[in-house]
Design a protein around this motif. Structure first.
Motif, PDB file in Angstrom:
ATOM      1  N   LEU A 207      36.889  53.768  50.526  1.00  0.00           N
ATOM      2  CA  LEU A 207      37.971  52.965  49.923  1.00  0.00           C
ATOM      3  C   LEU A 207      38.812  53.823  48.984  1.00  0.00           C
ATOM      4  O   LEU A 207      38.283  54.542  48.134  1.00  0.00           O
ATOM      5  CB  LEU A 207      37.397  51.816  49.098  1.00  0.00           C
ATOM      6  N   SER A 208      40.120  53.703  49.119  1.00  0.00           N
ATOM      7  CA  SER A 208      41.037  54.365  48.180  1.00  0.00           C
ATOM      8  C   SER A 208      41.109  53.548  46.891  1.00  0.00           C
ATOM      9  O   SER A 208      40.645  52.399  46.836  1.00  0.00           O
ATOM     10  CB  SER A 208      42.428  54.457  48.804  1.00  0.00           C
ATOM     11  N   ASN A 209      41.724  54.148  45.870  1.00  0.00           N
ATOM     12  CA  ASN A 209      41.933  53.413  44.614  1.00  0.00           C
ATOM     13  C   ASN A 209      42.716  52.126  44.873  1.00  0.00           C
ATOM     14  O   ASN A 209      42.397  51.071  44.322  1.00  0.00           O
ATOM     15  CB  ASN A 209      42.728  54.271  43.624  1.00  0.00           C
ATOM     16  N   ALA A 210      43.763  52.224  45.694  1.00  0.00           N
ATOM     17  CA  ALA A 210      44.605  51.045  45.957  1.00  0.00           C
ATOM     18  C   ALA A 210      43.816  49.958  46.676  1.00  0.00           C
ATOM     19  O   ALA A 210      43.938  48.768  46.366  1.00  0.00           O
ATOM     20  CB  ALA A 210      45.825  51.456  46.779  1.00  0.00           C
ATOM     21  N   GLN A 211      42.982  50.366  47.644  1.00  0.00           N
ATOM     22  CA  GLN A 211      42.161  49.378  48.361  1.00  0.00           C
ATOM     23  C   GLN A 211      41.124  48.746  47.424  1.00  0.00           C
ATOM     24  O   GLN A 211      40.862  47.547  47.506  1.00  0.00           O
ATOM     25  CB  GLN A 211      41.436  50.050  49.538  1.00  0.00           C
ATOM     26  N   ALA A 212      40.546  49.572  46.562  1.00  0.00           N
ATOM     27  CA  ALA A 212      39.562  49.038  45.612  1.00  0.00           C
ATOM     28  C   ALA A 212      40.237  48.042  44.670  1.00  0.00           C
ATOM     29  O   ALA A 212      39.705  46.962  44.385  1.00  0.00           O
ATOM     30  CB  ALA A 212      38.918  50.174  44.817  1.00  0.00           C
ATOM     31  N   ALA A 213      41.444  48.406  44.196  1.00  0.00           N
ATOM     32  CA  ALA A 213      42.169  47.528  43.267  1.00  0.00           C
ATOM     33  C   ALA A 213      42.469  46.183  43.918  1.00  0.00           C
ATOM     34  O   ALA A 213      42.278  45.117  43.321  1.00  0.00           O
ATOM     35  CB  ALA A 213      43.468  48.209  42.825  1.00  0.00           C
ATOM     36  N   GLU A 214      42.923  46.237  45.158  1.00  0.00           N
ATOM     37  CA  GLU A 214      43.247  45.008  45.878  1.00  0.00           C
ATOM     38  C   GLU A 214      41.997  44.140  46.065  1.00  0.00           C
ATOM     39  O   GLU A 214      42.022  42.929  45.847  1.00  0.00           O
ATOM     40  CB  GLU A 214      43.823  45.390  47.242  1.00  0.00           C
ATOM     41  N   LEU A 215      40.901  44.793  46.439  1.00  0.00           N
ATOM     42  CA  LEU A 215      39.655  44.053  46.654  1.00  0.00           C
ATOM     43  C   LEU A 215      39.168  43.411  45.350  1.00  0.00           C
ATOM     44  O   LEU A 215      38.756  42.245  45.331  1.00  0.00           O
ATOM     45  CB  LEU A 215      38.584  44.996  47.227  1.00  0.00           C
ATOM     46  N   ILE A 216      39.229  44.153  44.269  1.00  0.00           N
ATOM     47  CA  ILE A 216      38.752  43.607  42.982  1.00  0.00           C
ATOM     48  C   ILE A 216      39.603  42.389  42.591  1.00  0.00           C
ATOM     49  O   ILE A 216      39.076  41.366  42.162  1.00  0.00           O
ATOM     50  CB  ILE A 216      38.778  44.699  41.891  1.00  0.00           C
ATOM     51  N   ALA A 217      40.924  42.506  42.776  1.00  0.00           N
ATOM     52  CA  ALA A 217      41.789  41.356  42.452  1.00  0.00           C
ATOM     53  C   ALA A 217      41.438  40.151  43.329  1.00  0.00           C
ATOM     54  O   ALA A 217      41.495  39.003  42.885  1.00  0.00           O
ATOM     55  CB  ALA A 217      43.259  41.739  42.628  1.00  0.00           C
ATOM     56  N   GLU A 218      41.047  40.410  44.567  1.00  0.00           N
ATOM     57  CA  GLU A 218      40.712  39.312  45.485  1.00  0.00           C
ATOM     58  C   GLU A 218      39.382  38.644  45.164  1.00  0.00           C
ATOM     59  O   GLU A 218      39.196  37.459  45.402  1.00  0.00           O
ATOM     60  CB  GLU A 218      40.686  39.824  46.938  1.00  0.00           C
TER      61      GLU A 218
END
Ligand SMILES: [Zn+2]
Ligand SMILES: [Zn+2]
Length: 274
Positions: A207-218
């Motif tokens: 997971l990239s930082n952007a993917q991790a950020a999106e997942l955490i927000a979800e």
């Protein structure tokens, strides 16, 4: 905290994380477990003791997948502390190809089927990654007063993408250790071979930082208090980029009250109580 909610006694600490070795400690008041054993046995024991968790109290070592950065210390750690070992059949099959990891006394779990270690319920769920049968875990208490088990802690490193199953499993957790492996620009610019970059960025990679950020927000609900960013690439990430990506995303979504914390290759993270 909701009134009547029994929140005492769950702890989460990422003892070490990164391509040089991954090991996560989770505990109830009476049951202490490790997820993965990618640090040397001596270092694992030393770091456990540094957070006040004696190695002799470890009741299980649960393995996510067979990659070396998750199992390198496993055989030696087992010889030292004799804690029961848990993995699914695919991971065991892959591990037994490694002469150092043959004939270990495995307890076999099935992905998707929770099992119990002392007072902890371990719920393994499937993640997309380039190994035999990789999993993440949701760890919850299942002792008196915690029935049905309340999801408390989610641990997921090494996943190429967020799936609906991952989102469903991690929702409702109070503390999560999640991979934020790379910054996509740093990965693209890095001198690594093209094929390796493709593998890392693929849906079976990391997971990239952007993917991790999106997942955490979800997955962030009212329960979520702390997120540990794990498995940061030494070459293709920087701590401030990972933390920045996640905190900006949470702010943009109006999500308050989630602490974003780092993990380290060479020392334990903070210990989260949840
Ligand atoms: Zn891996
Ligand atoms: Zn890994």
């Amino acid at each position: 905290m909701r009134a009547g909610d029994d929140t005492k006694g769950m702890k989460l600490c990422v003892l070490g994380s990164g391509s040089t070795g991954n090991c996560v400690y989770a505990a109830s008041e009476t049951t202490h477990i490790l997820i993965d054993a990618g640090l040397s046995a001596a270092e694992t024991i030393r770091r456990l003791e540094s957070i006040g968790a004696p190695a002799r109290d470890i009741g299980a070592v649960c393995v996510t997948h067979e990659h070396a950065d998750h199992v390198d210390g496993l055989a030696a750690l087992h010889r030292r502390i004799r804690a029961p070992l848990y993995a699914n059949a695919g991971t065991i099959e892959a591990l037994e190809k490694n002469p150092k990891l043959q004939r270990l006394p495995w307890n076999v779990f099935a992905t998707g089927h929770p099992f119990r270690v002392g007072t902890l319920r371990m719920a393994p769920f499937s993640v997309p990654h380039d190994s035999y049968d990789p999993v993440g875990f949701v760890v919850s208490r299942e002792d008196a007063g915690a029935e049905p088990a309340v999801a408390r802690i989610g641990v997921m490193t090494d996943a190429g993408m967020a799936t609906e199953l991952i989102r469903t499993r991690l929702r409702g957790c109070r503390a999560v250790a999640l991979e934020a492996n790379h910054d996509l620009d740093l990965l693209r610019e890095s001198p690594r071979p093209w094929g390796l970059k493709q593998r890392i960025a693929s849906r079976q990679g990391h997971l990239s930082n952007a993917q991790a950020a999106e997942l955490i927000a979800e997955i962030a609900g009212p329960e979520l208090k702390v997120v540990f960013l794990a498995h940061l690439s030494g070459e293709c990430n920087r701590p401030e980029l990972a933390v920045g990506a996640v905190t900006r995303m949470l702010e943009a979504k109006g999500i308050l009250g989630v602490e974003v914390k780092l993990t380290y290759p060479d020392r334990p993270s903070e210990v989260a109580e949840c």
